[in-house]
Design a protein around this motif. Structure first.
Motif, short mmCIF file in Angstrom:
data_model
loop_
_atom_site.label_atom_id
_atom_site.label_comp_id
_atom_site.label_asym_id
_atom_site.label_seq_id
_atom_site.Cartn_x
_atom_site.Cartn_y
_atom_site.Cartn_z
N GLY A 204 50.25 11.00 28.92
CA GLY A 204 50.14 12.08 27.93
C GLY A 204 48.85 12.86 28.08
O GLY A 204 47.82 12.33 28.49
N TRP A 205 48.91 14.13 27.73
CA TRP A 205 47.72 14.99 27.84
C TRP A 205 46.64 14.58 26.85
O TRP A 205 45.47 14.95 27.03
N ASP A 206 47.02 13.82 25.82
CA ASP A 206 46.01 13.37 24.87
C ASP A 206 45.09 12.31 25.49
O ASP A 206 44.06 11.96 24.90
N THR A 207 45.44 11.82 26.68
CA THR A 207 44.57 10.85 27.37
C THR A 207 43.69 11.52 28.41
O THR A 207 42.89 10.84 29.07
N VAL A 208 43.82 12.83 28.58
CA VAL A 208 43.08 13.57 29.61
C VAL A 208 42.14 14.56 28.93
O VAL A 208 42.54 15.27 28.02
N ASP A 209 40.89 14.59 29.39
CA ASP A 209 39.95 15.54 28.80
C ASP A 209 39.56 16.66 29.76
O ASP A 209 38.78 17.54 29.39
N GLY A 210 40.07 16.66 30.98
CA GLY A 210 39.78 17.74 31.92
C GLY A 210 40.11 17.33 33.34
O GLY A 210 40.65 16.25 33.58
N TYR A 211 39.78 18.21 34.27
CA TYR A 211 40.02 17.89 35.68
C TYR A 211 38.92 18.49 36.53
O TYR A 211 38.21 19.42 36.12
N GLU A 212 38.80 17.95 37.75
CA GLU A 212 37.80 18.43 38.70
C GLU A 212 38.47 18.58 40.06
O GLU A 212 39.18 17.67 40.51
N LEU A 213 38.25 19.72 40.70
CA LEU A 213 38.84 19.98 42.01
C LEU A 213 37.72 20.12 43.03
O LEU A 213 36.80 20.94 42.87
N THR A 214 37.79 19.30 44.07
CA THR A 214 36.85 19.40 45.19
C THR A 214 37.65 19.55 46.49
O THR A 214 38.88 19.57 46.47
N ASP A 215 36.92 19.65 47.59
CA ASP A 215 37.60 19.76 48.88
C ASP A 215 38.39 18.50 49.22
O ASP A 215 39.33 18.54 50.00
N ASP A 216 37.99 17.37 48.61
CA ASP A 216 38.62 16.09 48.94
C ASP A 216 39.63 15.62 47.91
O ASP A 216 40.58 14.91 48.27
N ALA A 217 39.42 15.98 46.65
CA ALA A 217 40.26 15.37 45.62
C ALA A 217 40.47 16.27 44.41
O ALA A 217 39.62 17.11 44.08
N LEU A 218 41.62 16.08 43.79
CA LEU A 218 41.90 16.63 42.46
C LEU A 218 41.88 15.43 41.52
O LEU A 218 42.70 14.52 41.64
N THR A 219 40.94 15.44 40.58
CA THR A 219 40.75 14.29 39.71
C THR A 219 40.92 14.70 38.26
O THR A 219 40.25 15.62 37.78
N LEU A 220 41.83 14.04 37.56
CA LEU A 220 41.98 14.23 36.13
C LEU A 220 41.18 13.15 35.43
O LEU A 220 41.44 11.96 35.61
N THR A 221 40.20 13.57 34.66
CA THR A 221 39.29 12.62 34.01
C THR A 221 39.86 12.19 32.66
O THR A 221 40.38 13.00 31.90
N ARG A 222 39.73 10.89 32.41
CA ARG A 222 40.23 10.34 31.14
C ARG A 222 39.12 9.53 30.50
O ARG A 222 38.58 8.59 31.11
N PRO A 223 38.73 9.87 29.28
CA PRO A 223 37.51 9.30 28.68
C PRO A 223 37.62 7.85 28.24
O PRO A 223 36.62 7.15 28.21
N LYS A 224 38.81 7.38 27.90
CA LYS A 224 38.93 6.01 27.40
C LYS A 224 38.71 5.03 28.54
O LYS A 224 39.20 5.22 29.65
N TRP A 225 38.00 3.93 28.25
CA TRP A 225 37.67 2.95 29.30
C TRP A 225 38.92 2.27 29.84
O TRP A 225 38.94 1.84 30.99
N TYR A 226 39.97 2.19 29.03
CA TYR A 226 41.19 1.51 29.48
C TYR A 226 42.16 2.46 30.17
O TYR A 226 43.25 2.06 30.56
N HIS A 227 41.75 3.73 30.34
CA HIS A 227 42.56 4.70 31.08
C HIS A 227 41.81 5.09 32.35
O HIS A 227 40.77 5.75 32.28
#
Length: 254
Positions: A204-227
């Motif tokens: 769910g999008w409620d578990t994601v607070d943003g994303y980061e795109l680099t030349d190597d990776a697309l990373t969706l960051t999730r703030p909860k320690w268990y996610h």
């Protein structure tokens, strides 16, 4: 899915009710057969108005469904003089109702997953592996574990230990080790209104607070320690702009 769920629940009811009929003053196994028939009829009738997976997948129902058949183990154990006399009884057969109940829970879970995926409203779909650095670290770890296992087996065999009995493990592990070592772990990912789908798992999008795109990776960051963060090799994504545009849109609506 509804048909398979009804079949599993009917089999569950048949085995669960069957042993109760042995309380009648008639021969045991004919009574059990009658109880199974009665249980099948009851199960078929009760599951007729089944609307969806949530009729099964509530925690109290799931736990109760597993607990009830296990109650038949008491009479089976009490009257048992040997292992065969414990196993080949109507009560032991009643305890086997946990098997169709487990099947019913699996079918209901699959039904719920399909419904959730169908309702997602997918915007863009892509296929990508984990980032190259993650794959490299995984291959190193897998190769190290495999190497240690081989060394232990060879040394144990050389010292006259039980290493020879471990050799059968290596062929059975090949389907697991080969994809890991080769890095062929690409997954289908979908950016949807209802969440991010990775294969058949929905985040769910409620578990994601943003994303980061680099030349190597697309990373969706999730703030909860268990996610754990969700990372994909950006080089595998054919249309990065379409993916980031979809992410910008859905994340801005939170």
């Amino acid at each position: 899915m509804r048909r398979w769920l009804r079949a599993s629940l009917t089999a569950y009811a048949a085995l669960l009710v069957g042993p109760a009929a042995t309380l009648a003053p008639t021969p045991t196994w004919p009574s059990f057969a009658g109880g199974v028939t009665l249980g099948s009829a009851l199960g078929f009738a009760v599951t007729a108005p089944l609307d969806g997976p949530e009729d099964v997948l509530t925690l109290p129902r799931v736990l109760t469904g597993f607990a009830l058949p296990l109650g038949w183990l008491g009479p089976a154990w009490t009257g048992a003089a040997s292992i065969p006399s414990f196993l080949f009884t109507p009560w032991a057969a009643g305890a086997l109702a946990v098997v169709p109940w487990f099947a019913a829970v699996l079918v209901a879970s699959e039904w719920r997953t399909r419904e959730r995926i169908d309702a997602l409203g997918e915007r863009v779909v892509f296929e990508a592996r984990k980032p190259s650095e993650t794959r490299r670290q995984t291959r190193i770890a897998a190769a190290a574990v495999l190497g240690i296992a081989v060394v232990v087996a060879v040394v144990s065999f050389a010292l006259g230990g039980a290493g020879e009995s471990m050799y059968w493990l290596f062929p059975t592990l090949l389907p697991v080790w080969i994809p890991v070592l080769a890095g062929s772990d690409g997954k289908e990912v979908a950016v949807a209104d209802g969440g991010l789908r990775v294969e058949r798992q929905v985040h769910g999008w409620d578990t994601v607070d943003g994303y980061e795109l680099t030349d190597d990776a697309l990373t969706l960051t999730r703030p909860k320690w268990y996610h754990a963060d969700l990372s994909f090799d950006s080089g595998d994504i054919e249309d990065v702009e379409a993916v980031t545009a979809a992410l910008d849109d859905v994340l801005s609506r939170r």
